[in-house]
Design a protein around this motif. Structure first.
Motif, PDB file in Angstrom:
ATOM      1  N   LEU A  50      36.653  48.287  35.850  1.00 52.09           N
ATOM      2  CA  LEU A  50      35.337  47.677  36.021  1.00 52.09           C
ATOM      3  C   LEU A  50      34.758  47.243  34.676  1.00 52.09           C
ATOM      4  O   LEU A  50      34.866  47.974  33.687  1.00 52.09           O
ATOM      5  N   CYS A  51      34.124  46.091  34.657  1.00 49.33           N
ATOM      6  CA  CYS A  51      33.423  45.608  33.467  1.00 49.33           C
ATOM      7  C   CYS A  51      32.367  46.627  33.058  1.00 49.33           C
ATOM      8  O   CYS A  51      31.625  47.156  33.895  1.00 49.33           O
ATOM      9  N   TYR A  53      29.502  46.398  31.638  1.00 48.25           N
ATOM     10  CA  TYR A  53      28.100  46.070  31.842  1.00 48.25           C
ATOM     11  C   TYR A  53      27.774  45.669  33.279  1.00 48.25           C
ATOM     12  O   TYR A  53      26.692  45.975  33.781  1.00 48.25           O
ATOM     13  N   THR A  54      28.686  44.963  33.928  1.00 53.93           N
ATOM     14  CA  THR A  54      28.352  44.358  35.229  1.00 53.93           C
ATOM     15  C   THR A  54      28.955  45.075  36.427  1.00 53.93           C
ATOM     16  O   THR A  54      28.437  44.956  37.533  1.00 53.93           O
ATOM     17  N   GLY A  55      30.072  45.758  36.249  1.00 54.82           N
ATOM     18  CA  GLY A  55      30.759  46.368  37.386  1.00 54.82           C
ATOM     19  C   GLY A  55      31.726  45.430  38.079  1.00 54.82           C
ATOM     20  O   GLY A  55      32.331  45.805  39.090  1.00 54.82           O
ATOM     21  N   ARG A  56      31.890  44.217  37.566  1.00 55.21           N
ATOM     22  CA  ARG A  56      32.877  43.305  38.148  1.00 55.21           C
ATOM     23  C   ARG A  56      34.292  43.827  37.906  1.00 55.21           C
ATOM     24  O   ARG A  56      34.552  44.546  36.946  1.00 55.21           O
ATOM     25  N   ARG A  57      35.216  43.427  38.790  1.00 58.35           N
ATOM     26  CA  ARG A  57      36.618  43.788  38.608  1.00 58.35           C
ATOM     27  C   ARG A  57      37.168  43.119  37.352  1.00 58.35           C
ATOM     28  O   ARG A  57      36.914  41.938  37.098  1.00 58.35           O
ATOM     29  N   ILE A  58      37.885  43.871  36.536  1.00 58.13           N
ATOM     30  CA  ILE A  58      38.566  43.303  35.375  1.00 58.13           C
ATOM     31  C   ILE A  58      39.998  43.802  35.313  1.00 58.13           C
ATOM     32  O   ILE A  58      40.324  44.888  35.794  1.00 58.13           O
ATOM     33  N   GLU A  59      40.834  42.984  34.723  1.00 55.94           N
ATOM     34  CA  GLU A  59      42.183  43.347  34.313  1.00 55.94           C
ATOM     35  C   GLU A  59      42.292  42.978  32.842  1.00 55.94           C
ATOM     36  O   GLU A  59      41.419  42.298  32.296  1.00 55.94           O
ATOM     37  N   SER A  60      43.362  43.408  32.200  1.00 60.17           N
ATOM     38  CA  SER A  60      43.469  43.138  30.766  1.00 60.17           C
ATOM     39  C   SER A  60      43.488  41.643  30.458  1.00 60.17           C
ATOM     40  O   SER A  60      43.108  41.223  29.366  1.00 60.17           O
ATOM     41  N   SER A  61      43.890  40.835  31.448  1.00 61.62           N
ATOM     42  CA  SER A  61      43.956  39.382  31.241  1.00 61.62           C
ATOM     43  C   SER A  61      42.645  38.670  31.561  1.00 61.62           C
ATOM     44  O   SER A  61      42.518  37.468  31.303  1.00 61.62           O
ATOM     45  N   LEU A  85      33.912  50.400  21.326  1.00 64.87           N
ATOM     46  CA  LEU A  85      34.601  49.336  22.056  1.00 64.87           C
ATOM     47  C   LEU A  85      34.613  49.599  23.555  1.00 64.87           C
ATOM     48  O   LEU A  85      34.899  50.708  24.007  1.00 64.87           O
ATOM     49  N   VAL A  86      34.320  48.562  24.318  1.00 66.42           N
ATOM     50  CA  VAL A  86      34.460  48.586  25.770  1.00 66.42           C
ATOM     51  C   VAL A  86      35.066  47.253  26.191  1.00 66.42           C
ATOM     52  O   VAL A  86      35.206  46.335  25.378  1.00 66.42           O
ATOM     53  N   ALA A  87      35.413  47.138  27.458  1.00 66.03           N
ATOM     54  CA  ALA A  87      35.963  45.888  27.987  1.00 66.03           C
ATOM     55  C   ALA A  87      34.964  45.260  28.939  1.00 66.03           C
ATOM     56  O   ALA A  87      34.317  45.950  29.735  1.00 66.03           O
ATOM     57  N   ALA A 201      42.100  59.272  40.019  1.00 69.13           N
ATOM     58  CA  ALA A 201      42.525  58.310  38.997  1.00 69.13           C
ATOM     59  C   ALA A 201      42.698  56.932  39.628  1.00 69.13           C
ATOM     60  O   ALA A 201      42.773  56.800  40.845  1.00 69.13           O
ATOM     61  N   GLY A 202      42.757  55.930  38.777  1.00 66.46           N
ATOM     62  CA  GLY A 202      43.030  54.581  39.251  1.00 66.46           C
ATOM     63  C   GLY A 202      41.795  53.712  39.343  1.00 66.46           C
ATOM     64  O   GLY A 202      40.666  54.178  39.171  1.00 66.46           O
ATOM     65  N   PRO A 203      42.002  52.415  39.620  1.00 65.86           N
ATOM     66  CA  PRO A 203      40.894  51.460  39.674  1.00 65.86           C
ATOM     67  C   PRO A 203      39.899  51.792  40.782  1.00 65.86           C
ATOM     68  O   PRO A 203      40.263  52.316  41.838  1.00 65.86           O
ATOM     69  N   LEU A 204      38.650  51.468  40.511  1.00 65.75           N
ATOM     70  CA  LEU A 204      37.587  51.598  41.502  1.00 65.75           C
ATOM     71  C   LEU A 204      37.294  50.238  42.125  1.00 65.75           C
ATOM     72  O   LEU A 204      37.674  49.193  41.587  1.00 65.75           O
ATOM     73  N   GLU A 205      36.590  50.260  43.245  1.00 66.52           N
ATOM     74  CA  GLU A 205      36.181  49.008  43.859  1.00 66.52           C
ATOM     75  C   GLU A 205      35.161  48.300  42.967  1.00 66.52           C
ATOM     76  O   GLU A 205      34.329  48.965  42.330  1.00 66.52           O
ATOM     77  N   PRO A 206      35.203  46.980  42.927  1.00 62.62           N
ATOM     78  CA  PRO A 206      34.153  46.268  42.185  1.00 62.62           C
ATOM     79  C   PRO A 206      32.768  46.676  42.672  1.00 62.62           C
ATOM     80  O   PRO A 206      32.546  46.830  43.875  1.00 62.62           O
ATOM     81  N   PHE A 207      31.847  46.902  41.752  1.00 65.25           N
ATOM     82  CA  PHE A 207      30.468  47.284  42.051  1.00 65.25           C
ATOM     83  C   PHE A 207      30.397  48.581  42.855  1.00 65.25           C
ATOM     84  O   PHE A 207      29.477  48.780  43.655  1.00 65.25           O
ATOM     85  N   SER A 208      31.333  49.484  42.636  1.00 62.40           N
ATOM     86  CA  SER A 208      31.375  50.714  43.436  1.00 62.40           C
ATOM     87  C   SER A 208      30.071  51.506  43.341  1.00 62.40           C
ATOM     88  O   SER A 208      29.600  52.067  44.332  1.00 62.40           O
TER      89      SER A 208
END
Length: 232
Positions: A50-51, A53-61, A85-87, A201-208
Motif C-alpha cells: 500500500l502507498c 500516504y494514500t493506501g492505493r495498491r503499489i508494486e515496485s514498478s 524512506l517510504v514507497a 503477512a503479505g499484501p493488503l487490500e487497497p484502502f484496507s
C-alpha cells in the motif's frame, strides 16, 4: 493512513553505506538504479503493498521512493536513512498526481514537522476518519496536524476520494441489490477477514484501513435501526 512498522534496512543498502560513508558524494543521488530497485522492493513489502500516504495498491514498478523529511531539508546522511524512506505512488518519471507525495512536495520544513502526521507515528491511523463518500477528516476536532496533513497531501482530492468511494461501495453492496445492502453477518465476516489479513503477512487490500471504518459504520447503522425497531 495506515501505520508503517519499519524493519531492518535492506542488506544492499547497509553494504552501500559501509562502502560510501566516508566519500564526499554520500547521498541519495549516488545510489544506483539497482540499489533503488532493491530498496523500493523492500519498502513495498514492508508497507504490505500500500502507498504510504494514500493506501492505493503499489508494486515496485508502480511507485517511487519518498522521503518523509524532504531531501531539500535533509542534513548529511539523512536522505539515505532508511527510516526516512517510504514507497508511494506514482512510479518515477510519470505525470504528477494532485495528491500524495507529489502534492506534499517539499513540505514540511523542519520547523513545521509537528504538523505532519507521519505514517510511521504510533496511532496515526486513529487520527483520521473516513465517511462512506470516501472523504477524510480529522478524527478529533482541533487536531491541527491531521487537518494540515490532509490538506498538504491532498487526501480529499476528488480523484482520490472517488477511488476510495468505489471500493467502499463495492464492499458494502451485495451483488444484485442496492447500495449499502450488506447485512450485519456478512459485514462482520468481511471486517474479520480484513483484521485477520492485517495480522498476517503479505499484501493488503487497497484502502484496507478505509474499508475497516466503512464496515464498522455499516454495522453500527444497522444495529441502530434494529434497536429503534425494538423500542417502537
Amino acid at each position: 493512513m495506515r501505520q508503517i512498522n519499519k524493519g531492518a534496512e535492506p542488506g544492499v543498502m547497509t553494504a552501500w553505506k559501509a562502502a560510501n560513508r566516508a566519500l564526499p558524494n554520500y547521498c541519495y543521488a549516488s545510489l544506483s538504479a539497482a540499489h533503488r530497485d532493491e530498496i523500493r522492493t523492500a519498502l513495498v513489502a514492508e508497507q504490505r503493498g500500500l502507498c504510504a500516504y494514500t493506501g492505493r495498491r503499489i508494486e515496485s514498478s508502480t511507485c517511487h521512493i519518498e522521503h518523509l523529511r524532504p531531501q531539500c531539508h535533509c542534513g548529511p546522511g539523512e536522505d539515505v536513512d532508511y527510516r526516512n524512506l517510504v514507497a508511494g505512488v506514482p512510479a518515477p518519471n510519470t505525470p504528477r498526481l494532485p495528491y500524495g507525495a507529489h502534492k506534499k512536495d517539499s513540505w514540511p520544513p523542519i520547523p513545521d514537522e509537528y504538523l505532519f502526521v507521519s505514517p510511521l507515528s504510533g496511532g496515526c491511523g486513529a487520527r483520521f476518519t473516513f465517511n462512506l463518500r470516501g472523504q477524510v477528516a480529522p478524527a478529533q476536532a482541533g487536531d491541527a496536524a491531521a487537518s494540515e496533513t490532509i490538506e498538504r497531501l491532498g487526501l480529499n482530492d476528488p480523484s482520490l476520494v472517488q477511488l476510495r468511494k468505489a471500493v467502499i461501495d463495492a464492499t458494502l453492496q451485495i451483488r444484485g441489490r442496492g447500495p449499502a445492502s450488506i447485512d450485519v453477518g456478512n459485514a462482520r465476516r468481511r471486517l474479520r477477514a480484513l483484521e485477520q489479513a492485517e495480522e498476517q503477512a503479505g499484501p493488503l487490500e487497497p484502502f484496507s484501513f478505509v474499508l475497516v471504518q466503512a464496515l464498522e459504520r455499516q454495522i453500527q447503522r444497522i444495529e441502530k435501526i434494529r434497536d429503534g425497531r425494538r423500542r417502537a
